[in-house]
Design a protein around this motif. Structure first.
Motif, PDB file in Angstrom:
ATOM      1  N   VAL A 169      -6.028 -15.791  23.763  1.00 26.81           N
ATOM      2  CA  VAL A 169      -5.507 -15.288  22.494  1.00 26.81           C
ATOM      3  C   VAL A 169      -4.196 -15.986  22.173  1.00 26.81           C
ATOM      4  CG1 VAL A 169      -4.742 -13.262  21.218  1.00 26.81           C
ATOM      5  CG2 VAL A 169      -6.603 -13.072  22.895  1.00 26.81           C
ATOM      6  N   SER A 170      -4.208 -16.831  21.151  1.00 30.04           N
ATOM      7  CA  SER A 170      -2.996 -17.555  20.747  1.00 30.04           C
ATOM      8  C   SER A 170      -3.077 -17.852  19.266  1.00 30.04           C
ATOM      9  CB  SER A 170      -2.866 -18.859  21.544  1.00 30.04           C
ATOM     10  OG  SER A 170      -1.787 -19.610  21.065  1.00 30.04           O
ATOM     11  N   GLU A 173     -11.618 -12.172  18.387  1.00 34.53           N
ATOM     12  CA  GLU A 173     -10.212 -12.149  18.009  1.00 34.53           C
ATOM     13  C   GLU A 173     -10.025 -11.685  16.567  1.00 34.53           C
ATOM     14  OE1 GLU A 173      -7.876 -15.631  19.459  1.00 34.53           O
ATOM     15  OE2 GLU A 173      -9.878 -16.424  19.921  1.00 34.53           O
ATOM     16  N   LEU A 174     -11.078 -11.741  15.762  1.00 39.40           N
ATOM     17  CA  LEU A 174     -11.004 -11.395  14.341  1.00 39.40           C
ATOM     18  C   LEU A 174     -11.176  -9.887  14.158  1.00 39.40           C
ATOM     19  CD1 LEU A 174     -10.986 -12.171  11.321  1.00 39.40           C
ATOM     20  CD2 LEU A 174     -13.460 -12.531  11.497  1.00 39.40           C
ATOM     21  N   ALA A 176      -6.267  -9.930  15.759  1.00 36.05           N
ATOM     22  CA  ALA A 176      -5.774  -8.812  16.567  1.00 36.05           C
ATOM     23  C   ALA A 176      -4.288  -8.923  16.849  1.00 36.05           C
ATOM     24  CB  ALA A 176      -6.568  -8.733  17.877  1.00 36.05           C
ATOM     25  N   ASP A 177      -3.726 -10.154  16.769  1.00 34.26           N
ATOM     26  CA  ASP A 177      -2.286 -10.315  17.017  1.00 34.26           C
ATOM     27  C   ASP A 177      -1.463 -10.123  15.750  1.00 34.26           C
ATOM     28  OD1 ASP A 177      -2.978 -12.524  15.602  1.00 34.26           O
ATOM     29  OD2 ASP A 177      -2.270 -13.990  17.072  1.00 34.26           O
ATOM     30  N   PHE A 197      -3.952   0.788  18.972  1.00 34.70           N
ATOM     31  CA  PHE A 197      -3.059  -0.253  19.487  1.00 34.70           C
ATOM     32  C   PHE A 197      -3.039  -1.458  18.561  1.00 34.70           C
ATOM     33  CE2 PHE A 197      -2.621  -4.163  22.003  1.00 34.70           C
ATOM     34  CZ  PHE A 197      -1.357  -3.989  22.525  1.00 34.70           C
ATOM     35  N   PHE A 198      -4.235  -1.907  18.153  1.00 29.39           N
ATOM     36  CA  PHE A 198      -4.306  -3.093  17.301  1.00 29.39           C
ATOM     37  C   PHE A 198      -3.925  -2.774  15.864  1.00 29.39           C
ATOM     38  CE2 PHE A 198      -7.150  -3.912  20.866  1.00 29.39           C
ATOM     39  CZ  PHE A 198      -6.703  -5.148  21.293  1.00 29.39           C
ATOM     40  N   ARG A 199      -4.192  -1.559  15.415  1.00 28.84           N
ATOM     41  CA  ARG A 199      -3.779  -1.167  14.064  1.00 28.84           C
ATOM     42  C   ARG A 199      -2.263  -1.171  13.949  1.00 28.84           C
ATOM     43  NH1 ARG A 199      -5.286   1.952   9.422  1.00 28.84           N
ATOM     44  NH2 ARG A 199      -3.497   1.587   8.032  1.00 28.84           N
ATOM     45  N   ALA A 200      -1.590  -0.752  15.037  1.00 27.65           N
ATOM     46  CA  ALA A 200      -0.126  -0.742  15.018  1.00 27.65           C
ATOM     47  C   ALA A 200       0.427  -2.164  14.918  1.00 27.65           C
ATOM     48  CB  ALA A 200       0.401  -0.055  16.269  1.00 27.65           C
TER      49      ALA A 200
END
Length: 414
Positions: free
Chosen positions: A275-276, A286-287, A302-303, A358-361
């Motif tokens: 993940v980068s 990752e999407l 996700a990042d 977690f990812f929504r934040a």
């Protein structure tokens, strides 16, 4: 043929005739009886009245006989017969008697019979007794003074009928005995029929229960077959260590329960080093969200980063089974979604797609909560969204498609 046999009835008739003759001739003078009794002609009149009354009785009996044995009168209603009988007896006798009195009185005294004095006195003493007698005789014809040959014949026939009736009674008694025996046999047969019916009902219930049990066994057999297949898969997993999908292994918990969050944790534990946000080549896992702005498509990862997608790549991503359209402007990766939708504003008819917290934040922090909330609202495709979570659908879901790769041209600042 006329026959008369003396009995007590004739004594009563003789007494009645004499009394009626006295009543006709003396009744109208009951308040001043002696002047009329002292007249010699009155007793001659009484003596002549007696045979006249007997003649009337004979005539009434003859009419009664005609009414009882004449075929013309048998079918008439009782009321009609009574009226006709009274007209043929009381009325005819009164007319005859009136003519007779008129002849005698006018011939001897030239006094008119048709005066109010006659209809106020003598008329009622004559008409009422004979009227009552005729009514009584109509309902009791056997009490008539005279009888005729047909009646004797009928009596003989009646006696014969009694004899025949006695024979019929004996036959009927035998038939009743036979009927009683048949009823007894019928009860026994009915009892046997009821027992057979109960047995048949019990058999039907047992057959239904067995049929239901058979269906239940088939269902259980299918379930067991499915479990055996799962156990076989698990044995293979234990033997091989993991089920290889592309170059990545899957956890047993995902294989057995199809819990998406298990798959999400597993993928990120195994792929954190990949993940980068600086890499142009990306994996589908990752999407998180694909957003459509006018004719352009953007990928939200996700990042929290956001990349512009070529149209060809966007079309490829729309075909990926893990990407589900929630509105005309957004596709979500079901790997990051919770099963249940969140109710939206009351009356709006829309609901909110819930992402993994977690990812929504992360993306709220980088792109803004209000913007993401608006993007994740859906008023359509709920059925498609819900169907994704069906166990049978997850069984068919190809996890390897999360490892599909795609590329972007540059990073968006918006």
């Amino acid at each position: 043929m006329l026959t008369i046999k003396l009995n007590s009835k004739h004594v009563w008739y003789a007494t009645g005739v004499v009394f009626y003759a006295l009543l006709i001739n003396l009744g109208s003078a009951w308040d001043n009886l002696m002047p009329r009794v002292e007249r010699p002609i009155i007793w001659l009149t009484i003596l002549l009245t007696i045979p006249l009354l007997v003649l009337y009785l004979y005539y009434i009996a003859r009419v009664m006989h005609a009414f009882n044995f004449g075929s013309r009168f048998q079918q008439l209603p009782t009321t009609v017969k009574l009226i006709l009988f009274l007209l043929a007896t009381v009325f005819v006798i009164w007319v005859f008697h009136l003519i007779l009195l008129y002849t005698v009185i006018v011939g001897r005294t030239s006094t008119s019979l048709f005066s109010m004095a006659y209809f106020k006195a003598d008329f009622w003493f004559f008409i009422i007794p004979i009227f009552l007698y005729c009514i009584y005789l109509f309902f009791h014809p056997k009490l008539s003074l005279f009888s005729f040959g047909e009646e004797k014949r009928l009596l003989a026939e009646n006696q014969l009928l009694k004899v025949n009736n006695s024979s019929l009674v004996n036959v009927n008694r035998k038939l009743v005995d036979i009927k009683t025996e048949l009823l007894s046999q019928n009860r026994a047969l009915s009892s046997s029929k009821e027992e057979l019916k109960k047995c048949n009902e019990n058999l039907s219930v047992e057959m239904k229960e067995k049929g239901h049990l058979s269906k239940q066994l088939l269902i259980e057999k299918e379930a067991l077959t499915h479990e055996v297949a799962l156990l076989s898969d698990r044995v293979k997993l234990l033997e091989e260590g993991m089920v290889i999908s592309e170059e990545k292994s899957l956890p047993i918990l995902w294989v057995e329960s199809r819990k998406v969050h298990v798959l999400l944790n597993y993928i990120y534990e195994r792929n954190l080093h990949r993940v980068s946000s600086t890499e142009i080549l990306k994996f589908v896992f990752e999407l998180m969200i694909m957003e459509r702005v006018e004719n352009a498509y953007f990928a939200i990862y996700a990042d929290g980063s956001k990349w512009l997608l070529p149209t060809v790549v966007a079309n490829q991503l729309m075909e990926n089974p893990w990407m589900v359209k929630i509105s005309k402007d957004a596709f979500v990766n079901m790997l990051y979604c919770e099963k249940n939708l969140k109710p939206g504003v009351h009356g709006s008819g829309k609901k909110d797609v819930v992402m993994v917290a977690f990812f929504r934040a992360i993306i709220d922090d980088k792109l803004g909560n209000e913007r993401m909330t608006k993007l994740l609202k859906t008023g359509r495709l709920k059925e498609r969204y819900d169907n994704f979570w069906e166990y049978d659908n997850l069984l068919k879901m190809d996890v390897a498609r999360l490892y599909d790769t795609f590329h972007s041209d540059f990073v968006s600042d918006s």
